[in-house]
Scaffold this active site. Structure first.
Site, short mmCIF file in Angstrom:
data_model
loop_
_atom_site.label_atom_id
_atom_site.label_comp_id
_atom_site.label_asym_id
_atom_site.label_seq_id
_atom_site.Cartn_x
_atom_site.Cartn_y
_atom_site.Cartn_z
N LYS A 89 0.85 -1.20 0.00
CA LYS A 89 0.00 0.00 0.00
C LYS A 89 0.88 1.24 0.00
CE LYS A 89 -4.11 0.14 2.21
NZ LYS A 89 -5.07 -0.02 3.36
O1 G3P Z 1 -8.68 0.47 4.04
C1 G3P Z 1 -8.69 1.80 4.49
C2 G3P Z 1 -9.65 1.94 5.60
O2 G3P Z 1 -9.26 1.10 6.62
C3 G3P Z 1 -9.84 3.29 6.15
O3 G3P Z 1 -11.02 3.23 6.86
O4 G3P Z 1 -12.67 3.93 8.49
O5 G3P Z 1 -10.25 4.54 8.80
O6 G3P Z 1 -11.59 5.64 7.03
P1 G3P Z 1 -11.41 4.41 7.85
#
Ligand code: G3P
Length: 215
Positions: free
Chosen positions: A83
């Site tokens: 990533k």
């Molecule tokens: O894969 C990326 C994701 O985990 C981000 O999620 O909820 O932290 O915006 P969030």
């Protein structure tokens, strides 16, 4: 699945619907993972459970650092996706790593232009963060739809991976918008399986069967 929690991954994998796992430094940290060595150990464990790509995020902000981390991560497990963030340094790193045959999940994508640059640099998949766009009053699903449409128009093979999914409607709408992959928290994955009519229907079938003297 979007988690670094080994138990959740074991439980989710048993459902037979998991095609990969995405992690990031926040998810790793939430599991008490605080070093590259412990991140590597957790990722190896995940890779033993799930037969599919495992996304592992770099920490460096500069291209040489991202490239060095990406090459290292590529040797951890059989099917890594590194990533890399959607930044100028990130695109440089993506172009170097992808030319070496290393698969890249371009993360923190918030615009069609970032998705275009990543595809041009060689991203295997791009991850638009839909929940975080919703958080600032924009419509995250629109970005999925726009990237899918532009990629299709130009025969771009980079996969669209809906990320930052917060609830079940995001899952449905991401699929409707043409996302090839969605990374889903375990809680949301369980909610996707649930419907009250399924629960009441199962209970009624069982009680009708038992009323006839069956057991
Ligand atoms: O894969 C990326 C994701 O985990 C981000 O999620 O909820 O932290 O915006 P969030």
């Amino acid at each position: 699945m979007d988690t670094a929690n080994i138990q959740e991954i074991r439980d989710g994998a048993r459902m037979g619907v998991i095609s990969g796992v995405t992690t990031n430094p926040s998810l790793a940290s939430a599991e008490g993972i605080g070093s590259s060595e412990s991140y590597k150990a957790a990722v190896r464990e995940i890779s033993d459970i799930v037969d599919g790509p495992i996304s592992v995020e770099v920490i460096s902000l500069d291209a040489p650092g991202m490239v060095a981390e990406g090459r290292d991560i590529a040797g951890w497990i059989p099917n890594p996706w590194v990533k890399i963030p959607s930044t100028v340094a990130g695109f440089e790193a993506i172009s170097i790593l992808s030319k070496e045959g290393i698969k890249v999940n371009q993360t923190l994508c918030f615009s069609v232009n970032q998705a275009l640059l990543g595809a041009q640099a060689g991203s295997t998949a791009v991850s638009p963060f839909i929940g975080r766009l919703d958080d600032i009053g924009l419509e995250g699903i629109d970005l999925i739809r726009d990237i899918v449409s532009v990629y299709a128009k130009h025969n771009i093979e980079t996969k669209v991976l809906a990320a930052s999914i917060r609830h079940t409607l995001h899952c449905t709408m991401a699929a409707q918008a043409g996302a090839h992959i969605a990374t889903v928290p375990y809680k949301t994955l369980l909610q996707m399986a649930q419907h009250p009519l399924t629960d009441s229907g199962v209970a009624r079938f069982k009680s009708d069967w038992e009323k006839s003297g069956n057991s």
